[in-house]
Design a protein around this motif. Structure first.
Motif, PDB file in Angstrom:
ATOM      1  N   GLN A 127     -21.127  38.684  46.558  1.00  0.00           N
ATOM      2  CA  GLN A 127     -21.873  37.847  45.618  1.00  0.00           C
ATOM      3  C   GLN A 127     -23.253  37.477  46.150  1.00  0.00           C
ATOM      4  O   GLN A 127     -24.088  36.970  45.402  1.00  0.00           O
ATOM      5  CB  GLN A 127     -21.082  36.556  45.328  1.00  0.00           C
ATOM      6  CG  GLN A 127     -19.656  36.771  44.879  1.00  0.00           C
ATOM      7  CD  GLN A 127     -19.548  37.477  43.548  1.00  0.00           C
ATOM      8  OE1 GLN A 127     -20.322  37.237  42.633  1.00  0.00           O
ATOM      9  NE2 GLN A 127     -18.582  38.390  43.434  1.00  0.00           N
ATOM     10  N   ILE A 183     -20.536  31.454  42.073  1.00  0.00           N
ATOM     11  CA  ILE A 183     -19.372  32.294  41.794  1.00  0.00           C
ATOM     12  C   ILE A 183     -18.535  32.493  43.054  1.00  0.00           C
ATOM     13  O   ILE A 183     -17.299  32.450  43.010  1.00  0.00           O
ATOM     14  CB  ILE A 183     -19.821  33.639  41.189  1.00  0.00           C
ATOM     15  CG1 ILE A 183     -20.466  33.383  39.826  1.00  0.00           C
ATOM     16  CG2 ILE A 183     -18.633  34.592  41.046  1.00  0.00           C
ATOM     17  CD1 ILE A 183     -21.141  34.597  39.205  1.00  0.00           C
ATOM     18  N   GLY A 184     -19.199  32.672  44.203  1.00  0.00           N
ATOM     19  CA  GLY A 184     -18.476  32.885  45.448  1.00  0.00           C
ATOM     20  C   GLY A 184     -17.547  31.744  45.798  1.00  0.00           C
ATOM     21  O   GLY A 184     -16.400  31.958  46.220  1.00  0.00           O
ATOM     22  N   ASN A 218     -13.319  39.344  38.240  1.00  0.00           N
ATOM     23  CA  ASN A 218     -13.353  39.693  39.656  1.00  0.00           C
ATOM     24  C   ASN A 218     -11.965  40.036  40.178  1.00  0.00           C
ATOM     25  O   ASN A 218     -11.790  41.014  40.913  1.00  0.00           O
ATOM     26  CB  ASN A 218     -13.944  38.533  40.472  1.00  0.00           C
ATOM     27  CG  ASN A 218     -15.442  38.584  40.594  1.00  0.00           C
ATOM     28  OD1 ASN A 218     -15.994  39.142  41.536  1.00  0.00           O
ATOM     29  ND2 ASN A 218     -16.126  37.999  39.614  1.00  0.00           N
ATOM     30  N   TYR A 261     -18.523  43.739  43.418  1.00  0.00           N
ATOM     31  CA  TYR A 261     -19.841  43.155  43.679  1.00  0.00           C
ATOM     32  C   TYR A 261     -20.493  42.667  42.381  1.00  0.00           C
ATOM     33  O   TYR A 261     -20.143  43.095  41.281  1.00  0.00           O
ATOM     34  CB  TYR A 261     -20.764  44.155  44.381  1.00  0.00           C
ATOM     35  CG  TYR A 261     -21.259  45.293  43.524  1.00  0.00           C
ATOM     36  CD1 TYR A 261     -22.460  45.191  42.817  1.00  0.00           C
ATOM     37  CD2 TYR A 261     -20.538  46.479  43.411  1.00  0.00           C
ATOM     38  CE1 TYR A 261     -22.917  46.235  42.028  1.00  0.00           C
ATOM     39  CE2 TYR A 261     -20.987  47.524  42.628  1.00  0.00           C
ATOM     40  CZ  TYR A 261     -22.175  47.401  41.939  1.00  0.00           C
ATOM     41  OH  TYR A 261     -22.621  48.440  41.153  1.00  0.00           O
ATOM     42  N   ALA A 262     -21.457  41.776  42.567  1.00  0.00           N
ATOM     43  CA  ALA A 262     -22.169  41.189  41.440  1.00  0.00           C
ATOM     44  C   ALA A 262     -23.342  42.055  41.035  1.00  0.00           C
ATOM     45  O   ALA A 262     -24.305  42.205  41.789  1.00  0.00           O
ATOM     46  CB  ALA A 262     -22.654  39.790  41.801  1.00  0.00           C
TER      47      ALA A 262
END
Length: 335
Positions: A98, A22-23, A242, A136-137
């Motif tokens: 992440q 994801i990052g 996000n 944040y995740a």
């Protein structure tokens, strides 16, 4: 497409875990749409170190960042000196956190809590000093065997899910303070899409089934897979969430899914149709009973209300868009 009216150009953006799935997708979103943004990636790039379960300690991979033009820092989020350097040498406007131990089968509970919980609070303190908005995740693993997928009904059944609940608890405590920043936790459901391949065995079953099919193998499903339902979400909708979380109507913790549960059988059927290869299906026993979620379906009412989030991809559309990358990976990476 752009998901917000915020102009991120000339802003300094930190993405922890930026060489991960994801990052890295976030990094390229900003690079593509905001070329004058200053993007800093922090990642504990992979080496040969493994957990007791045999899986790699870090999935960060340079290939996820091929073409990236920003700044990359290799380091451990648990390194206090590194965090001090980040605090002193930069002035962040946005922090996307992440980085985490995301392997739900990891047995090292001490390291899980240190990495996922304690380091998050350290980063949060930096964000407050910098007046940086935080996204944040979190994870749907927080719900475990709960039959109600709403914030406040968490029931984790592994250390990873527990660690994410603790992160959310920290967030709720900080939001009681008079802060000048927004803090948003995103409970990701089952994410799939480009740049997940280097998660190895923890990558989604979409890419794993896709490669089984391309090898000419019969896809292996757990027994009763037609009744194992998950909320599968394409990476583009996760990026949307996000970005919209950068300017929330209300800080807090929100689900990020489609709001629809689909089966693993559906994944195989769609892949076989898109790839025009059908070798049938093979069923095996599920070795993860007791630590396995048999049903997840995100309640996204608050996400829609406070983040203006609206999922754009049905599973059929997400897999169809993903197919060219699955084929490329099979040709170039699968041995």
């Amino acid at each position: 497409m752009k998901y917000t009216d915020i102009n991120f150009n000339n802003k300094t953006i930190l993405i922890t875990g930026g060489a991960g799935f994801i990052g890295s997708n976030l990094a390229f979103y900003f690079q593509n749409y905001y070329p004058d943004a200053k993007i800093i990636i922090l990642d504990s790039f992979r080496n040969n170190e493994t957990f007791s379960n045999g899986n790699l300690k870090s999935f960060g991979h340079f290939k996820n960042l091929l073409g990236f033009k920003g700044h990359v820092i290799s380091g451990d989020i648990n390194d206090k000196k590194l965090l001090e350097d980040l605090e002193e040498n930069y002035s962040f406007d946005y922090i996307f956190h992440q980085a985490a131990i995301s392997d739900t089968t990891v047995n090292e509970q001490d390291l899980m809590i240190q990495t996922n919980v304690n380091a998050y609070e350290d980063l949060l303190k930096i964000a407050i000093k910098h007046n940086a908005n935080v996204v944040y995740a979190s994870s749907a693993a927080t719900y475990g065997d709960s039959n109600r997928f709403e914030v406040g009904y968490e029931s984790p059944n592994n250390a990873y899910g527990f660690s994410k609940v603790m992160m959310d608890n920290i967030t709720n405590e900080y939001l009681k303070k008079d802060l000048n920043i927004s803090i948003v936790g995103l409970k990701y459901f089952n994410v799939y899409g480009p740049r997940e391949f280097f998660k190895n065995k923890t990558s989604s079953m979409v890419v794993q089934f896709g490669h089984q099919i391309l090898k000419g193998l019969t896809p292996k499903l757990f027994e009763g897979s037609d009744k194992i339902l998950r909320d599968f979400i394409y990476i583009e909708d996760v990026i949307q969430a996000n970005i919209k979380a950068c300017n929330p109507k209300k800080s807090g913790v929100y689900n990020v899914g489609t709001g629809k549960a689909r089966s693993f059988e559906d994944i195989v059927d769609i892949l076989q149709s898109e790839l025009n290869i059908d070798k049938g299906k093979e069923y095996i026993k599920n070795p993860f009973i007791g630590s396995y979620q048999f049903f997840t379906q995100a309640n996204i009412e608050d996400t829609q209300k406070y983040l203006d989030y609206k999922p754009r991809y049905e599973m059929e559309e997400g897999i169809k868009e993903y197919i060219p990358e699955i084929k490329r990976l099979f040709k170039e990476e699968v041995k």
